[in-house]
Design an enzyme around this catalytic site. Structure first.
Site, PDB file in Angstrom:
ATOM      1  N   THR A 176       0.845  -1.190   0.000  1.00 23.19           N
ATOM      2  CA  THR A 176       0.000   0.000   0.000  1.00 23.19           C
ATOM      3  C   THR A 176       0.877   1.236   0.000  1.00 23.19           C
ATOM      4  OG1 THR A 176      -1.924   1.039   1.021  1.00 23.19           O
ATOM      5  CG2 THR A 176      -0.353   0.032   2.542  1.00 23.19           C
ATOM      6  N   LYS A 235       3.210   1.174  -3.765  1.00 18.84           N
ATOM      7  CA  LYS A 235       2.555   0.453  -4.868  1.00 18.84           C
ATOM      8  C   LYS A 235       3.368   0.469  -6.174  1.00 18.84           C
ATOM      9  CE  LYS A 235      -2.122   0.688  -3.098  1.00 18.84           C
ATOM     10  NZ  LYS A 235      -3.547   0.858  -3.368  1.00 18.84           N
ATOM     11  N   ASP A 292      -6.684  -3.899  -6.732  1.00 20.12           N
ATOM     12  CA  ASP A 292      -7.551  -2.736  -6.487  1.00 20.12           C
ATOM     13  C   ASP A 292      -8.497  -2.584  -7.676  1.00 20.12           C
ATOM     14  OD1 ASP A 292      -6.390  -1.931  -4.076  1.00 20.12           O
ATOM     15  OD2 ASP A 292      -4.853  -0.744  -5.096  1.00 20.12           O
ATOM     16  N   GLY A 310     -11.773  13.300 -11.556  1.00 15.48           N
ATOM     17  CA  GLY A 310     -10.445  13.306 -10.946  1.00 15.48           C
ATOM     18  C   GLY A 310      -9.405  12.780 -11.912  1.00 15.48           C
ATOM     19  N   LEU A 319     -15.347   5.986  -5.017  1.00 16.38           N
ATOM     20  CA  LEU A 319     -14.293   5.112  -4.480  1.00 16.38           C
ATOM     21  C   LEU A 319     -14.164   5.269  -2.965  1.00 16.38           C
ATOM     22  CD1 LEU A 319     -11.361   5.285  -7.074  1.00 16.38           C
ATOM     23  CD2 LEU A 319     -13.465   3.965  -7.139  1.00 16.38           C
TER      24      LEU A 319
HETATM   25  P1  ATR Z   1      -4.976   9.818  -5.536  1.00 20.05           P
HETATM   26  O1  ATR Z   1      -3.605   9.305  -5.792  1.00 20.05           O
HETATM   27  O2  ATR Z   1      -5.669   9.201  -4.347  1.00 20.05           O
HETATM   28  O3  ATR Z   1      -5.835   9.761  -6.747  1.00 20.05           O
HETATM   29  P2  ATR Z   1      -4.226  12.579  -5.877  1.00 20.05           P
HETATM   30  O4  ATR Z   1      -3.228  12.141  -6.866  1.00 20.05           O
HETATM   31  O5  ATR Z   1      -3.833  13.545  -4.827  1.00 20.05           O
HETATM   32  O6  ATR Z   1      -4.832  11.336  -5.097  1.00 20.05           O
HETATM   33  O7  ATR Z   1      -5.501  13.138  -6.693  1.00 20.05           O
HETATM   34  C1  ATR Z   1      -6.557  13.780  -6.087  1.00 20.05           C
HETATM   35  C2  ATR Z   1      -7.597  14.160  -7.130  1.00 20.05           C
HETATM   36  O8  ATR Z   1      -8.645  14.882  -6.472  1.00 20.05           O
HETATM   37  C3  ATR Z   1      -7.078  15.088  -8.223  1.00 20.05           C
HETATM   38  O9  ATR Z   1      -7.766  14.806  -9.415  1.00 20.05           O
HETATM   39  C4  ATR Z   1      -7.474  16.462  -7.694  1.00 20.05           C
HETATM   40  O10 ATR Z   1      -7.641  17.453  -8.687  1.00 20.05           O
HETATM   41  P3  ATR Z   1      -6.355  18.302  -9.220  1.00 20.05           P
HETATM   42  O11 ATR Z   1      -5.629  17.372 -10.148  1.00 20.05           O
HETATM   43  O12 ATR Z   1      -6.941  19.469  -9.897  1.00 20.05           O
HETATM   44  O13 ATR Z   1      -5.537  18.647  -8.000  1.00 20.05           O
HETATM   45  C5  ATR Z   1      -8.812  16.142  -7.105  1.00 20.05           C
HETATM   46  N1  ATR Z   1      -9.212  17.152  -6.126  1.00 20.05           N
HETATM   47  C6  ATR Z   1      -8.725  17.307  -4.865  1.00 20.05           C
HETATM   48  N2  ATR Z   1      -9.348  18.338  -4.262  1.00 20.05           N
HETATM   49  C7  ATR Z   1     -10.232  18.852  -5.156  1.00 20.05           C
HETATM   50  C8  ATR Z   1     -11.187  19.897  -5.132  1.00 20.05           C
HETATM   51  N3  ATR Z   1     -11.367  20.643  -4.033  1.00 20.05           N
HETATM   52  N4  ATR Z   1     -11.947  20.126  -6.236  1.00 20.05           N
HETATM   53  C9  ATR Z   1     -11.788  19.374  -7.336  1.00 20.05           C
HETATM   54  N5  ATR Z   1     -10.907  18.355  -7.430  1.00 20.05           N
HETATM   55  C10 ATR Z   1     -10.142  18.085  -6.366  1.00 20.05           C
END
Ligand code: ATR
Length: 296
Positions: free
Chosen positions: A69, A73, A109, A133, A235
């Protein structure tokens, strides 16, 4: 009752940092007990620079299998004998299965997410999918949807270039494999959801927005968006009903959280390690325990 541990007990475990909050021991030790398999599953807190030593050490100690984890990963991959195709595409492995000479890596996953969807009768094949996202989770989900036959995928993200990079990568990869003849994935900025063609979509919420304790947050607030959602899959599993799920349901769609994904990633790993099939009834017994554990 679980049998006594003895000289024949096999060990599996989790490589992570941190590991204290993991629900994987609950999944695997419950399955071992249910299926009367002499296996125990324990967490291993690994110092980040020690991951190579940890994988080699696990093999030397005859461990049957491991989960990896955060933050390992991707970092475990160089120390594996072989990597399964989906895991290799995604560039992330969460399950190590002992084989002759080393471990083989899988990404359960994503096969777990697929199985969770199947268990809810959600059909990805030929579906029109929206991914919210563009982080690591969203990228993996995109590969899973593409691999399992989605017809069209739209990825929406606040930061457009991140979504574009994923769409380009997946279009290239699927065309190279001969699965797509043209680009089937496109990227849009989050606010452009208003321009989505009027269809009914399966939407996979892959951002961290709405995660406990920020339970009133959601990436898209506009009720109009949710009229286009036939199925919403978040998720996130804590809270059990996110704001995203509430909005999907209020607009008449079906909504699911990520707890079955967590369940099935474990079930599939357990099946790979022990060469057994976990029945739906057994999986649901573990699911009930997970629901209880997440509630507290
Ligand atoms: P993980 O590896 O768990 O996917 P991450 O790489 O930090 O986590 O990605 C988080 C996602 O949530 C990203 O798509 C982020 O958007 P940005 O690429 O624009 O940063 C999205 N995200 C986080 N906070 C957000 C918010 N307040 N509004 C919209 N999107 C958000």
């Amino acid at each position: 009752m679980r049998k006594e541990l003895n000289g024949k007990t096999r060990t599996c475990g989790l490589l992570g940092n941190p590991v204290e909050h993991t629900l994987s021991p609950l999944i695997h030790n419950s399955l071992a007990e249910m299926k009367d398999i002499n296996m125990v599953y324990v967490p291993f807190l690994v110092d980040i620079p020690e991951i190579a030593t940890a994988v080699k050490g696990a093999y030397a100690l005859n461990l049957l299998g491991m989960n990896a984890t955060v933050p390992f990963k991707s970092d475990v991959i160089p120390y594996l004998m072989e990597v399964d195709e989906l895991a290799s595409d995604i560039g992330a492995v969460n399950t190590l299965v002992r084989t002759d000479g080393g471990y083989k890596g899988y990404n359960t996953d994503m096969s777990g997410l697929y199985r969770a969807m199947q268990s809810e009768n959600i059909i990805l094949e030929q579906a029109d999918i929206i991914i919210l996202g563009a982080g690591g989770a969203a990228r993996a989900v995109a590969y899973m949807c593409a691999n399992y036959g989605a017809e069209h995928i739209t990825i929406l993200n606040r930061t457009l270039p991140k979504a574009q990079a994923i769409a380009t990568e997946i279009n290239e990869s699927m065309k190279k494999k001969g699965r797509w003849v043209e680009d089937c994935m496109e990227a849009m900025p989050l606010h452009a959801y208003t321009e989505l063609p009027d269809r009914r979509y399966i939407v996979i919420q892959s951002t961290s927005v709405g995660l406990h304790p920020h339970i009133d947050d959601v990436v898209i607030e506009d009720k109009k968006f949710y009229e286009k959602v036939s199925i919403g899959f978040d998720l996130i599993y804590k809270p059990a009903e996110t704001k995203f799920m509430k909005l999907v349901k209020e607009a008449g769609g079906e909504a699911y959280n990520g707890l079955k994904m967590l369940l099935y990633q474990g079930v599939i790993a357990f099946e790979l390690w022990n060469d057994v099939k976990v029945t739906e009834e057994e999986a649901m017994m573990v699911y009930a325990k997970l629901e209880e554990a997440v509630r507290v």
